[in-house]
Design a protein around this motif. Structure first.
Motif, PDB file in Angstrom:
ATOM      1  N   GLN A  26      24.827  37.493  42.239  1.00 46.69           N
ATOM      2  CA  GLN A  26      26.058  37.883  42.242  1.00 46.69           C
ATOM      3  C   GLN A  26      25.897  39.402  42.635  1.00 46.69           C
ATOM      4  N   SER A  27      27.130  39.961  43.222  1.00 48.19           N
ATOM      5  CA  SER A  27      26.824  41.385  43.522  1.00 48.19           C
ATOM      6  C   SER A  27      27.366  42.017  42.390  1.00 48.19           C
ATOM      7  N   ILE A  28      26.967  43.329  42.327  1.00 50.62           N
ATOM      8  CA  ILE A  28      27.118  44.064  41.109  1.00 50.62           C
ATOM      9  C   ILE A  28      28.928  44.537  40.876  1.00 50.62           C
ATOM     10  N   SER A  29      29.260  44.542  42.221  1.00 55.43           N
ATOM     11  CA  SER A  29      30.806  44.637  42.327  1.00 55.43           C
ATOM     12  C   SER A  29      31.624  43.684  41.650  1.00 55.43           C
ATOM     13  N   GLU A  33      33.635  43.717  38.474  1.00 57.35           N
ATOM     14  CA  GLU A  33      35.253  43.127  38.543  1.00 57.35           C
ATOM     15  C   GLU A  33      35.467  42.069  37.426  1.00 57.35           C
ATOM     16  N   GLU A  34      34.449  41.208  37.288  1.00 56.22           N
ATOM     17  CA  GLU A  34      34.907  40.105  36.439  1.00 56.22           C
ATOM     18  C   GLU A  34      34.854  40.645  34.858  1.00 56.22           C
ATOM     19  N   TYR A  35      34.138  41.424  34.642  1.00 59.24           N
ATOM     20  CA  TYR A  35      34.015  42.073  33.233  1.00 59.24           C
ATOM     21  C   TYR A  35      35.115  42.806  32.870  1.00 59.24           C
ATOM     22  N   LEU A  36      35.770  43.427  33.792  1.00 54.42           N
ATOM     23  CA  LEU A  36      36.881  44.468  33.663  1.00 54.42           C
ATOM     24  C   LEU A  36      38.244  43.463  33.804  1.00 54.42           C
ATOM     25  N   ALA A  37      38.183  42.404  34.545  1.00 56.79           N
ATOM     26  CA  ALA A  37      39.436  41.402  34.622  1.00 56.79           C
ATOM     27  C   ALA A  37      39.273  40.662  33.185  1.00 56.79           C
ATOM     28  N   GLU A  38      38.015  40.315  32.613  1.00 55.19           N
ATOM     29  CA  GLU A  38      38.271  39.959  31.206  1.00 55.19           C
ATOM     30  C   GLU A  38      38.602  40.995  29.966  1.00 55.19           C
ATOM     31  N   LEU A  39      38.295  42.244  29.986  1.00 52.50           N
ATOM     32  CA  LEU A  39      38.966  43.172  29.081  1.00 52.50           C
ATOM     33  C   LEU A  39      40.325  43.368  29.317  1.00 52.50           C
ATOM     34  N   LYS A  40      40.755  43.279  30.600  1.00 53.78           N
ATOM     35  CA  LYS A  40      42.236  43.428  31.037  1.00 53.78           C
ATOM     36  C   LYS A  40      43.043  42.237  30.243  1.00 53.78           C
ATOM     37  N   LYS A  41      42.457  41.110  30.288  1.00 51.23           N
ATOM     38  CA  LYS A  41      42.915  40.053  29.972  1.00 51.23           C
ATOM     39  C   LYS A  41      43.148  40.079  28.291  1.00 51.23           C
ATOM     40  N   GLN A  42      41.924  40.431  27.580  1.00 52.86           N
ATOM     41  CA  GLN A  42      41.761  40.687  26.083  1.00 52.86           C
ATOM     42  C   GLN A  42      42.895  41.673  25.699  1.00 52.86           C
ATOM     43  N   HIS A  43      42.932  42.733  26.395  1.00 57.38           N
ATOM     44  CA  HIS A  43      43.742  43.896  26.080  1.00 57.38           C
ATOM     45  C   HIS A  43      45.219  43.372  25.953  1.00 57.38           C
ATOM     46  N   GLU A  44      45.622  42.653  27.108  1.00 59.66           N
ATOM     47  CA  GLU A  44      46.944  42.242  27.189  1.00 59.66           C
ATOM     48  C   GLU A  44      47.250  41.037  26.080  1.00 59.66           C
ATOM     49  N   LYS A  45      46.316  40.400  25.751  1.00 60.68           N
ATOM     50  CA  LYS A  45      46.480  39.467  24.614  1.00 60.68           C
ATOM     51  C   LYS A  45      46.874  40.096  23.262  1.00 60.68           C
ATOM     52  N   GLU A  46      45.927  41.400  22.999  1.00 58.84           N
ATOM     53  CA  GLU A  46      46.124  41.919  21.778  1.00 58.84           C
ATOM     54  C   GLU A  46      47.460  42.686  21.791  1.00 58.84           C
ATOM     55  N   LEU A  47      47.702  43.090  22.797  1.00 59.17           N
ATOM     56  CA  LEU A  47      49.091  43.842  22.827  1.00 59.17           C
ATOM     57  C   LEU A  47      50.250  42.829  22.718  1.00 59.17           C
ATOM     58  N   LYS A  48      50.070  41.471  23.209  1.00 62.37           N
ATOM     59  CA  LYS A  48      51.269  40.652  22.982  1.00 62.37           C
ATOM     60  C   LYS A  48      51.038  40.247  21.542  1.00 62.37           C
TER      61      LYS A  48
END
Length: 51
Positions: A26-29, A33-48
């Motif tokens: 996998q590319s580092i990019s 990107e996948e790691y940050l997308a997962e963090l975003k998903k978790q953050h949005e879930k916590e906010l909800k």
């Protein structure tokens, strides 16, 4: 749209990122990107859950 992002990280993490990238084909990019997308998903879930 994809844009470039320049980051500064520890040399050890750079070495790890290159090795992990090769091992997982996998590319580092993509990894970042996948790691940050997962963090975003978790953050949005916590906010909800706060509401």
């Amino acid at each position: 749209m994809k844009k470039k992002l320049t980051i500064s990280i520890n040399d050890d993490l750079i070495d790890f990122a290159h090795n992990f990238s090769k091992e997982t084909n996998q590319s580092i990019s993509h990894i970042v990107e996948e790691y940050l997308a997962e963090l975003k998903k978790q953050h949005e879930k916590e906010l909800k859950n706060r509401n």
